[in-house]
Design a protein around this motif. Structure first.
Motif, PDB file in Angstrom:
ATOM      1  N   PHE A   1       3.850 -15.506   0.937  1.00 45.49           N
ATOM      2  CA  PHE A   1       4.859 -14.933   0.056  1.00 45.49           C
ATOM      3  C   PHE A   1       5.884 -14.091   0.811  1.00 45.49           C
ATOM      4  N   GLN A   2       7.070 -14.012   0.244  1.00 41.94           N
ATOM      5  CA  GLN A   2       8.149 -13.187   0.784  1.00 41.94           C
ATOM      6  C   GLN A   2       7.732 -11.718   0.845  1.00 41.94           C
ATOM      7  N   SER A   3       7.058 -11.251  -0.181  1.00 44.98           N
ATOM      8  CA  SER A   3       6.683  -9.831  -0.258  1.00 44.98           C
ATOM      9  C   SER A   3       5.215  -9.610   0.118  1.00 44.98           C
ATOM     10  N   TYR A   4       4.668 -10.529   0.878  1.00 42.19           N
ATOM     11  CA  TYR A   4       3.325 -10.449   1.469  1.00 42.19           C
ATOM     12  C   TYR A   4       2.201 -10.622   0.442  1.00 42.19           C
ATOM     13  N   ASN A   5       2.259  -9.932  -0.697  1.00 42.48           N
ATOM     14  CA  ASN A   5       1.263 -10.031  -1.769  1.00 42.48           C
ATOM     15  C   ASN A   5      -0.167  -9.806  -1.286  1.00 42.48           C
ATOM     16  N   LEU A   6      -0.342  -8.851  -0.409  1.00 47.26           N
ATOM     17  CA  LEU A   6      -1.681  -8.462   0.021  1.00 47.26           C
ATOM     18  C   LEU A   6      -2.256  -7.500  -1.010  1.00 47.26           C
ATOM     19  N   PHE A   7      -3.563  -7.518  -1.168  1.00 51.66           N
ATOM     20  CA  PHE A   7      -4.228  -6.583  -2.078  1.00 51.66           C
ATOM     21  C   PHE A   7      -4.236  -5.208  -1.417  1.00 51.66           C
ATOM     22  N   SER A   8      -3.562  -4.249  -2.025  1.00 50.84           N
ATOM     23  CA  SER A   8      -3.420  -2.925  -1.408  1.00 50.84           C
ATOM     24  C   SER A   8      -4.739  -2.164  -1.332  1.00 50.84           C
ATOM     25  N   ASN A   9      -5.690  -2.487  -2.205  1.00 48.24           N
ATOM     26  CA  ASN A   9      -6.971  -1.785  -2.221  1.00 48.24           C
ATOM     27  C   ASN A   9      -8.025  -2.468  -1.346  1.00 48.24           C
ATOM     28  N   LYS A  10      -7.633  -3.477  -0.603  1.00 47.38           N
ATOM     29  CA  LYS A  10      -8.560  -4.194   0.280  1.00 47.38           C
ATOM     30  C   LYS A  10      -8.072  -4.090   1.726  1.00 47.38           C
ATOM     31  N   THR A  11      -9.020  -4.076   2.636  1.00 51.08           N
ATOM     32  CA  THR A  11      -8.681  -4.052   4.054  1.00 51.08           C
ATOM     33  C   THR A  11      -8.110  -5.408   4.467  1.00 51.08           C
ATOM     34  N   VAL A  12      -7.597  -5.460   5.672  1.00 45.70           N
ATOM     35  CA  VAL A  12      -7.059  -6.700   6.220  1.00 45.70           C
ATOM     36  C   VAL A  12      -8.110  -7.804   6.164  1.00 45.70           C
ATOM     37  N   ILE A  13      -9.297  -7.520   6.634  1.00 46.20           N
ATOM     38  CA  ILE A  13     -10.340  -8.549   6.670  1.00 46.20           C
ATOM     39  C   ILE A  13     -10.721  -8.990   5.259  1.00 46.20           C
ATOM     40  N   GLU A  14     -10.774  -8.054   4.334  1.00 49.65           N
ATOM     41  CA  GLU A  14     -11.102  -8.384   2.945  1.00 49.65           C
ATOM     42  C   GLU A  14     -10.009  -9.237   2.303  1.00 49.65           C
ATOM     43  N   ASN A  15      -8.757  -8.967   2.649  1.00 43.47           N
ATOM     44  CA  ASN A  15      -7.651  -9.780   2.136  1.00 43.47           C
ATOM     45  C   ASN A  15      -7.796 -11.233   2.574  1.00 43.47           C
ATOM     46  N   ILE A  16      -8.174 -11.445   3.810  1.00 45.60           N
ATOM     47  CA  ILE A  16      -8.311 -12.811   4.323  1.00 45.60           C
ATOM     48  C   ILE A  16      -9.567 -13.474   3.761  1.00 45.60           C
TER      49      ILE A  16
ATOM     50  N   MET B   1      -7.821 -20.733   4.620  1.00 45.30           N
ATOM     51  CA  MET B   1      -8.244 -21.624   3.538  1.00 45.30           C
ATOM     52  C   MET B   1      -8.253 -23.091   3.958  1.00 45.30           C
ATOM     53  N   ASP B   2      -7.820 -23.379   5.188  1.00 41.62           N
ATOM     54  CA  ASP B   2      -7.769 -24.732   5.743  1.00 41.62           C
ATOM     55  C   ASP B   2      -7.028 -25.689   4.812  1.00 41.62           C
ATOM     56  N   PRO B   3      -5.786 -25.337   4.477  1.00 41.13           N
ATOM     57  CA  PRO B   3      -5.031 -26.162   3.530  1.00 41.13           C
ATOM     58  C   PRO B   3      -4.427 -27.406   4.175  1.00 41.13           C
ATOM     59  N   GLU B   4      -4.091 -28.360   3.335  1.00 37.37           N
ATOM     60  CA  GLU B   4      -3.329 -29.515   3.806  1.00 37.37           C
ATOM     61  C   GLU B   4      -1.852 -29.149   3.891  1.00 37.37           C
ATOM     62  N   VAL B   5      -1.423 -28.257   2.990  1.00 36.59           N
ATOM     63  CA  VAL B   5      -0.022 -27.851   2.911  1.00 36.59           C
ATOM     64  C   VAL B   5       0.057 -26.348   2.693  1.00 36.59           C
ATOM     65  N   ILE B   6       1.013 -25.704   3.377  1.00 33.58           N
ATOM     66  CA  ILE B   6       1.276 -24.289   3.144  1.00 33.58           C
ATOM     67  C   ILE B   6       2.701 -24.169   2.616  1.00 33.58           C
ATOM     68  N   LEU B   7       2.847 -23.416   1.530  1.00 31.86           N
ATOM     69  CA  LEU B   7       4.154 -23.133   0.956  1.00 31.86           C
ATOM     70  C   LEU B   7       4.610 -21.770   1.460  1.00 31.86           C
ATOM     71  N   PHE B   8       5.792 -21.718   2.053  1.00 25.59           N
ATOM     72  CA  PHE B   8       6.354 -20.475   2.576  1.00 25.59           C
ATOM     73  C   PHE B   8       7.555 -20.089   1.722  1.00 25.59           C
ATOM     74  N   ASP B   9       7.461 -18.957   1.031  1.00 28.98           N
ATOM     75  CA  ASP B   9       8.558 -18.485   0.196  1.00 28.98           C
ATOM     76  C   ASP B   9       9.290 -17.361   0.920  1.00 28.98           C
ATOM     77  N   GLU B  10      10.421 -17.690   1.525  1.00 25.68           N
ATOM     78  CA  GLU B  10      11.233 -16.701   2.240  1.00 25.68           C
ATOM     79  C   GLU B  10      10.368 -15.803   3.139  1.00 25.68           C
ATOM     80  N   PRO B  11       9.546 -16.385   4.007  1.00 27.03           N
ATOM     81  CA  PRO B  11       8.567 -15.579   4.746  1.00 27.03           C
ATOM     82  C   PRO B  11       9.133 -14.608   5.764  1.00 27.03           C
ATOM     83  N   THR B  12      10.404 -14.756   6.117  1.00 21.58           N
ATOM     84  CA  THR B  12      10.974 -13.842   7.113  1.00 21.58           C
ATOM     85  C   THR B  12      12.118 -13.002   6.561  1.00 21.58           C
ATOM     86  N   SER B  13      12.441 -13.146   5.297  1.00 20.84           N
ATOM     87  CA  SER B  13      13.635 -12.473   4.764  1.00 20.84           C
ATOM     88  C   SER B  13      13.513 -10.951   4.740  1.00 20.84           C
TER      89      SER B  13
END
Length: 178
Positions: free
Chosen positions: A21-36, A91-103
């Motif tokens: 996501f453009q705005s990262y959409n990480l869970f703020s209440n979870k650590t980096v490892i928990e997010n992944i 998640m080992d996806p076949e396809v990754i969707l990138f929404d404005e990942p560097t904006s």
């Protein structure tokens, strides 16, 4: 055609697709490892120990090894985006969707993220769809560009032939990026 697909077929597409996501959409209440780990445990029903190993592998892949216990608020935008990429790849996806990942990133972090994507794609090829208004970025990371205006496709063109675009809107985008 997802309009005619069954719920089971749609679920299969979702399970084989990840999103950055453009705005990262990480869970703020979870650590980096928990997010992944979250998708691996929740969607793939993996044991936490196995999910943690995969998450740590992708942290290393994106250059964030050792950040396991950090929270998103403690990271820069570029670091958060790399965590988002690690989460998608885990998640080992076949396809990754990138929404404005560097904006939302400065030029240095944009380059770091793009270099990372090119490196990862060469090591573990996956399909991707990149949504961006940045024509230069699209030329750097894609083979083909589909130009949309007002929700309609106006042109599909090979990235290397973008200067040969025929639609006026595409021509204006190219001209504006010079």
């Amino acid at each position: 055609d997802l309009h005619k697909a069954s719920n089971k077929e749609i679920l299969n597409v979702r399970r084989n697709t990840s999103m950055v996501f453009q705005s990262y959409n990480l869970f703020s209440n979870k650590t980096v490892i928990e997010n992944i780990m979250e998708g691996l445990v929740t969607v793939k029903k993996m044991k936490k120990s196995e999910a943690r190993q995969i998450a740590q592998r992708f942290l290393k892949e994106v250059g964030m090894e050792g950040y396991d216990d950090y929270y998103p608020v403690q990271l820069s935008g570029g670091q958060q985006q790399r965590i988002g990429i690690a989460r998608a790849l885990a998640m080992d996806p076949e396809v990754i969707l990138f929404d404005e990942p560097t904006s939302a990133l400065d030029a240095v972090n944009q380059k770091l993220v793009l270099d990372l994507l090119q490196k990862l794609h060469s090591e573990q090829p996956f399909g991707y769809v990149f949504v961006s208004h940045d024509i230069g970025l699209l030329q750097a990371v894609t083979d083909r560009i589909i130009v949309m205006k007002d929700g309609q496709i106006v042109e599909t063109i090979e990235s290397k032939r973008l200067k040969e675009a025929v639609h006026p809107y595409t021509q204006a985008l190219v001209e504006a990026s010079l």
